[in-house]
Scaffold this motif. Structure first.
Motif, PDB file in Angstrom:
ATOM      1  N   THR A   1       2.501  -5.500  -1.011  1.00 22.35           N
ATOM      2  CA  THR A   1       1.616  -4.572  -0.313  1.00 22.35           C
ATOM      3  C   THR A   1       0.222  -4.590  -0.927  1.00 22.35           C
ATOM      4  O   THR A   1      -0.783  -4.723  -0.214  1.00 22.35           O
ATOM      5  CB  THR A   1       2.190  -3.142  -0.358  1.00 22.35           C
ATOM      6  OG1 THR A   1       3.481  -3.144   0.229  1.00 22.35           O
ATOM      7  CG2 THR A   1       1.300  -2.180   0.394  1.00 22.35           C
ATOM      8  N   VAL A   2       0.155  -4.471  -2.238  1.00 14.06           N
ATOM      9  CA  VAL A   2      -1.147  -4.464  -2.910  1.00 14.06           C
ATOM     10  C   VAL A   2      -1.870  -5.788  -2.685  1.00 14.06           C
ATOM     11  O   VAL A   2      -3.065  -5.822  -2.352  1.00 14.06           O
ATOM     12  CB  VAL A   2      -0.978  -4.164  -4.419  1.00 14.06           C
ATOM     13  CG1 VAL A   2      -2.274  -4.376  -5.176  1.00 14.06           C
ATOM     14  CG2 VAL A   2      -0.466  -2.756  -4.607  1.00 14.06           C
ATOM     15  N   THR A   3      -1.154  -6.892  -2.848  1.00 16.11           N
ATOM     16  CA  THR A   3      -1.764  -8.209  -2.697  1.00 16.11           C
ATOM     17  C   THR A   3      -2.271  -8.429  -1.274  1.00 16.11           C
ATOM     18  O   THR A   3      -3.396  -8.900  -1.069  1.00 16.11           O
ATOM     19  CB  THR A   3      -0.757  -9.309  -3.073  1.00 16.11           C
ATOM     20  OG1 THR A   3      -0.290  -9.073  -4.402  1.00 16.11           O
ATOM     21  CG2 THR A   3      -1.385 -10.684  -2.986  1.00 16.11           C
ATOM     22  N   LEU A   4      -1.444  -8.104  -0.282  1.00 13.88           N
ATOM     23  CA  LEU A   4      -1.855  -8.310   1.108  1.00 13.88           C
ATOM     24  C   LEU A   4      -3.009  -7.386   1.503  1.00 13.88           C
ATOM     25  O   LEU A   4      -3.898  -7.787   2.266  1.00 13.88           O
ATOM     26  CB  LEU A   4      -0.667  -8.107   2.045  1.00 13.88           C
ATOM     27  CG  LEU A   4       0.387  -9.208   2.021  1.00 13.88           C
ATOM     28  CD1 LEU A   4       1.594  -8.820   2.880  1.00 13.88           C
ATOM     29  CD2 LEU A   4      -0.206 -10.521   2.521  1.00 13.88           C
ATOM     30  N   LEU A   5      -3.006  -6.165   1.011  1.00 13.39           N
ATOM     31  CA  LEU A   5      -4.122  -5.267   1.323  1.00 13.39           C
ATOM     32  C   LEU A   5      -5.425  -5.764   0.712  1.00 13.39           C
ATOM     33  O   LEU A   5      -6.482  -5.700   1.340  1.00 13.39           O
ATOM     34  CB  LEU A   5      -3.823  -3.843   0.852  1.00 13.39           C
ATOM     35  CG  LEU A   5      -2.834  -3.053   1.705  1.00 13.39           C
ATOM     36  CD1 LEU A   5      -2.515  -1.713   1.043  1.00 13.39           C
ATOM     37  CD2 LEU A   5      -3.363  -2.842   3.108  1.00 13.39           C
ATOM     38  N   LEU A   6      -5.355  -6.260  -0.513  1.00 13.27           N
ATOM     39  CA  LEU A   6      -6.562  -6.783  -1.155  1.00 13.27           C
ATOM     40  C   LEU A   6      -7.029  -8.086  -0.498  1.00 13.27           C
ATOM     41  O   LEU A   6      -8.229  -8.308  -0.321  1.00 13.27           O
ATOM     42  CB  LEU A   6      -6.325  -7.004  -2.649  1.00 13.27           C
ATOM     43  CG  LEU A   6      -6.178  -5.733  -3.496  1.00 13.27           C
ATOM     44  CD1 LEU A   6      -5.811  -6.103  -4.932  1.00 13.27           C
ATOM     45  CD2 LEU A   6      -7.457  -4.911  -3.454  1.00 13.27           C
TER      46      LEU A   6
END
Length: 99
Positions: free
Chosen positions: A20-25
Motif C-alpha cells: 500500500t505504501v509503495t503503490l501510493l508513493l
C-alpha cells in the motif's frame, strides 16, 4: 477450513502494508477512487502471499498430530530424525551424556 498460521498472518499483513505504501508513493494517487483501488490491490496481494506461505512437511505433520491429541516420540523426517548407523542391523543402545 484450516486456521492460518502465524507466519501467514505476519507475511500477509506486512505485504499489504508495504504494498500500500509503495503503490501510493509510486502512483501519486490522491483521489478517493485511486486510493481505494491501490488499497484493494494491496489487500489482494497480501492475501495471495498469505495463502502461498506453507509449513514444511515435518512441521505440518507435527501440528496435525498435536491437534489430533497424538504426539510423536521422535521425528521420522527432517534434520532431527534418528537414522540407523551404517552397517548396524539393530541399533545399539546409546548411553546418555545427561546425568
Amino acid at each position: 477450513m484450516p486456521r492460518p498460521i502465524t507466519a501467514q498472518l505476519a507475511y500477509g499483513s506486512a505485504t499489504t502494508v508495504l504494498a500500500t505504501v509503495t503503490l501510493l508513493l509510486a502512483s501519486g494517487a490522491t483521489s478517493g477512487p485511486d486510493v481505494a483501488l491501490v488499497g484493494v490491490a494491496s489487500l489482494l496481494l497480501g492475501v495471495l502471499v498469505a495463502v502461498g506461505v506453507r509449513l514444511p512437511a515435518a512441521l505440518r505433520a507435527r501440528a496435525k498430530a498435536r491437534t489430533a491429541g497424538r504426539h510423536t516420540a521422535a521425528p521420522t523426517t527432517g534434520p532431527h530424525a534418528r537414522r540407523p548407523r551404517a552397517g548396524a542391523e539393530t541399533p545399539a543402545r546409546e548411553h546418555s551424556l545427561r546425568r
